[in-house]
Motif scaffolding. Structure first.
Motif, PDB file in Angstrom:
ATOM      1  N   THR A 154       0.844  -1.191   0.000  1.00 57.86           N
ATOM      2  CA  THR A 154       0.000   0.000   0.000  1.00 57.86           C
ATOM      3  C   THR A 154       0.884   1.247   0.000  1.00 57.86           C
ATOM      4  O   THR A 154       2.099   1.162   0.175  1.00 57.86           O
ATOM      5  CB  THR A 154      -0.911   0.052   1.241  1.00 57.86           C
ATOM      6  N   CYS A 155       0.260   2.404  -0.165  1.00 54.51           N
ATOM      7  CA  CYS A 155       0.974   3.677  -0.057  1.00 54.51           C
ATOM      8  C   CYS A 155       0.069   4.681   0.648  1.00 54.51           C
ATOM      9  O   CYS A 155      -1.155   4.590   0.562  1.00 54.51           O
ATOM     10  CB  CYS A 155       1.400   4.213  -1.423  1.00 54.51           C
ATOM     11  N   SER A 156       0.693   5.626   1.341  1.00 58.21           N
ATOM     12  CA  SER A 156      -0.084   6.663   2.041  1.00 58.21           C
ATOM     13  C   SER A 156       0.708   7.966   2.051  1.00 58.21           C
ATOM     14  O   SER A 156       1.148   8.426   3.104  1.00 58.21           O
ATOM     15  CB  SER A 156      -0.416   6.223   3.466  1.00 58.21           C
ATOM     16  N   SER A 197       1.517  -6.079  -9.600  1.00 56.16           N
ATOM     17  CA  SER A 197       1.155  -5.766 -10.980  1.00 56.16           C
ATOM     18  C   SER A 197       1.106  -4.258 -11.206  1.00 56.16           C
ATOM     19  O   SER A 197       1.099  -3.459 -10.255  1.00 56.16           O
ATOM     20  CB  SER A 197      -0.215  -6.357 -11.303  1.00 56.16           C
ATOM     21  N   VAL A 198       1.040  -3.871 -12.475  1.00 54.57           N
ATOM     22  CA  VAL A 198       0.837  -2.469 -12.827  1.00 54.57           C
ATOM     23  C   VAL A 198      -0.518  -1.998 -12.311  1.00 54.57           C
ATOM     24  O   VAL A 198      -0.645  -0.890 -11.773  1.00 54.57           O
ATOM     25  CB  VAL A 198       0.954  -2.267 -14.353  1.00 54.57           C
ATOM     26  N   ASP A 199      -1.540  -2.842 -12.438  1.00 50.90           N
ATOM     27  CA  ASP A 199      -2.879  -2.470 -11.956  1.00 50.90           C
ATOM     28  C   ASP A 199      -2.857  -2.178 -10.457  1.00 50.90           C
ATOM     29  O   ASP A 199      -3.550  -1.262  -9.986  1.00 50.90           O
ATOM     30  CB  ASP A 199      -3.883  -3.585 -12.248  1.00 50.90           C
ATOM     31  N   HIS A 200      -2.087  -2.944  -9.701  1.00 51.69           N
ATOM     32  CA  HIS A 200      -1.974  -2.721  -8.253  1.00 51.69           C
ATOM     33  C   HIS A 200      -1.438  -1.330  -7.970  1.00 51.69           C
ATOM     34  O   HIS A 200      -1.959  -0.603  -7.106  1.00 51.69           O
ATOM     35  CB  HIS A 200      -1.055  -3.791  -7.647  1.00 51.69           C
ATOM     36  N   ALA A 250      -6.221   6.061  -5.776  1.00 43.80           N
ATOM     37  CA  ALA A 250      -6.892   6.301  -4.496  1.00 43.80           C
ATOM     38  C   ALA A 250      -6.119   7.322  -3.655  1.00 43.80           C
ATOM     39  O   ALA A 250      -6.721   8.250  -3.091  1.00 43.80           O
ATOM     40  CB  ALA A 250      -7.041   4.986  -3.737  1.00 43.80           C
ATOM     41  N   ALA A 251      -4.800   7.158  -3.559  1.00 44.05           N
ATOM     42  CA  ALA A 251      -3.995   8.073  -2.739  1.00 44.05           C
ATOM     43  C   ALA A 251      -4.040   9.498  -3.274  1.00 44.05           C
ATOM     44  O   ALA A 251      -4.041  10.463  -2.503  1.00 44.05           O
ATOM     45  CB  ALA A 251      -2.556   7.578  -2.682  1.00 44.05           C
ATOM     46  N   SER A 308      -5.976  17.043  -5.179  1.00 44.70           N
ATOM     47  CA  SER A 308      -5.905  15.827  -5.982  1.00 44.70           C
ATOM     48  C   SER A 308      -4.719  15.951  -6.932  1.00 44.70           C
ATOM     49  O   SER A 308      -4.166  17.038  -7.109  1.00 44.70           O
ATOM     50  CB  SER A 308      -7.212  15.651  -6.773  1.00 44.70           C
ATOM     51  N   ALA A 309      -4.301  14.837  -7.514  1.00 42.19           N
ATOM     52  CA  ALA A 309      -3.207  14.853  -8.491  1.00 42.19           C
ATOM     53  C   ALA A 309      -3.443  13.779  -9.533  1.00 42.19           C
ATOM     54  O   ALA A 309      -4.028  12.725  -9.253  1.00 42.19           O
ATOM     55  CB  ALA A 309      -1.858  14.632  -7.803  1.00 42.19           C
ATOM     56  N   GLU A 310      -2.990  14.041 -10.746  1.00 41.34           N
ATOM     57  CA  GLU A 310      -3.222  13.113 -11.842  1.00 41.34           C
ATOM     58  C   GLU A 310      -2.338  11.876 -11.754  1.00 41.34           C
ATOM     59  O   GLU A 310      -1.243  11.897 -11.169  1.00 41.34           O
ATOM     60  CB  GLU A 310      -2.995  13.810 -13.183  1.00 41.34           C
ATOM     61  N   VAL A 311      -2.830  10.798 -12.340  1.00 42.49           N
ATOM     62  CA  VAL A 311      -2.084   9.559 -12.530  1.00 42.49           C
ATOM     63  C   VAL A 311      -2.127   9.243 -14.019  1.00 42.49           C
ATOM     64  O   VAL A 311      -3.205   9.200 -14.617  1.00 42.49           O
ATOM     65  CB  VAL A 311      -2.685   8.405 -11.713  1.00 42.49           C
ATOM     66  N   VAL A 312      -0.957   9.045 -14.620  1.00 46.33           N
ATOM     67  CA  VAL A 312      -0.861   8.774 -16.055  1.00 46.33           C
ATOM     68  C   VAL A 312      -0.158   7.435 -16.252  1.00 46.33           C
ATOM     69  O   VAL A 312       0.859   7.150 -15.615  1.00 46.33           O
ATOM     70  CB  VAL A 312      -0.084   9.887 -16.790  1.00 46.33           C
ATOM     71  N   LEU A 313      -0.718   6.618 -17.120  1.00 51.82           N
ATOM     72  CA  LEU A 313      -0.116   5.331 -17.462  1.00 51.82           C
ATOM     73  C   LEU A 313       0.158   5.289 -18.957  1.00 51.82           C
ATOM     74  O   LEU A 313      -0.744   5.496 -19.767  1.00 51.82           O
ATOM     75  CB  LEU A 313      -1.065   4.188 -17.079  1.00 51.82           C
TER      76      LEU A 313
END
Length: 297
Positions: free
Chosen positions: A165-167, A203-206, A213-214, A248-253
């Protein structure tokens, strides 16, 4: 640690050392020779090598320092730890090797570098970033989690989260680049067919689920297929999980279809790493992403 200024480093390449937890640690600094220093100080990009590699090898592997010379940012290539000079690792959670077995505090090492580097050059504290390959990408994930107040954004390549996990203390913009045919750190997770560690990687999905979420990002992405400019058997899809409000902050894959355990745009000399796409320049993509993000003043 004292904050007394020391002799300013001139443009060019510098091999330096620092004491960290009773170990002498090496790091290489590249200060641009072409670009001018911005008035607020240099943007700073940490570039972490993969497991069983080292900083000089990473310099040749990704050539981020050459891109930085013209683009105008300082690159720092830290060295991990290990018994052999050419085979170093990072303690990034579940991985890897010597650094994990010896419980090396690599986050503290980076904290010391963050204190030391502004004594050697003018650094813009709002524009400090981290990227890395494989185990170095895992290290970038760890820094984004543990030092969220210091890193404006992170961009792991070919390396998933090393922790379950991450927080992070604040949302940290994230861009992840990964090949679907990576046989070292598999897209789906588990043990890669060419993995040296034989670890069950996440995994990448994880990673995406945890950081969406974070970061409190939108859970439905916009999806774009990038132009296929070179017929090399690869293609790129970009998934953008946009920021959802001010806190909030973006997540890019960037999903590299057909890509291996490689640095996009830089041909690997090792065939066992798999195919390298020429339809994406990772250095350019990472820097363009970083340029969009600063730490709040």
């Amino acid at each position: 640690m004292t904050t007394t200024p020391i002799k300013e480093l001139p443009p060019g390449r510098h091999r330096l050392t620092i004491d960290s937890d009773d170990r002498e640690r090496e790091f290489w600094v590249y200060i641009p020779t072409q670009a001018q220093q911005p008035e607020a100080g240099w943007p700073l990009v940490f570039v972490f090598h993969g497991g069983l590699s080292n900083a000089p090898t990473m310099v040749r592997f990704c050539e981020m320092n050459e891109y930085a010379d013209a683009a105008g940012f300082v690159t720092v290539f830290p060295n991990g730890t290990g018994r052999l000079p050419t085979m170093k690792t990072w303690n990034a959670g579940m991985c890897c090797g010597y650094a994990q077995r010896e419980d090396v505090n690599d986050v503290h090492f980076v904290e010391l570098l963050l204190a030391d580097l502004p004594r050697r050059m003018a650094i813009d504290p709002t524009r400090i970033y981290s990227t890395g390959m494989s185990n170095g990408g895992m290290m970038s994930y760890l820094l984004g989690d543990k030092l969220a107040d210091r890193f404006a954004a992170i961009a792991p390549v070919g390396g998933t989260m090393g922790n379950p996990t991450c927080s992070p203390s604040r949302p940290v913009p994230l861009m992840h680049i990964h090949g679907t045919d990576d046989q070292f750190v598999r897209w789906e997770g588990g043990v890669g067919s060419r993995s040296k560690s034989k670890l069950h990687f996440h995994s990448v999905d994880h990673a995406m689920e945890n950081w969406i979420a974070a970061n409190r990002a939108q859970t439905t992405p916009s999806i774009e297929s990038l132009p296929v400019e070179v017929n090399d058997g690869t293609s790129i899809e970009r998934f953008i999980y946009a920021a959802d409000g001010s806190d909030s902050a973006e997540v890019v894959l960037l999903k590299v279809h057909g890509g291996g355990h490689t640095w996009p745009g830089k041909e690997s000399r090792l065939e066992l790493l798999g195919p390298t796409t020429r339809n994406l320049d990772a250095n350019q993509a990472i820097w363009e992403f970083f340029q969009r993000h600063r730490l709040p003043n």
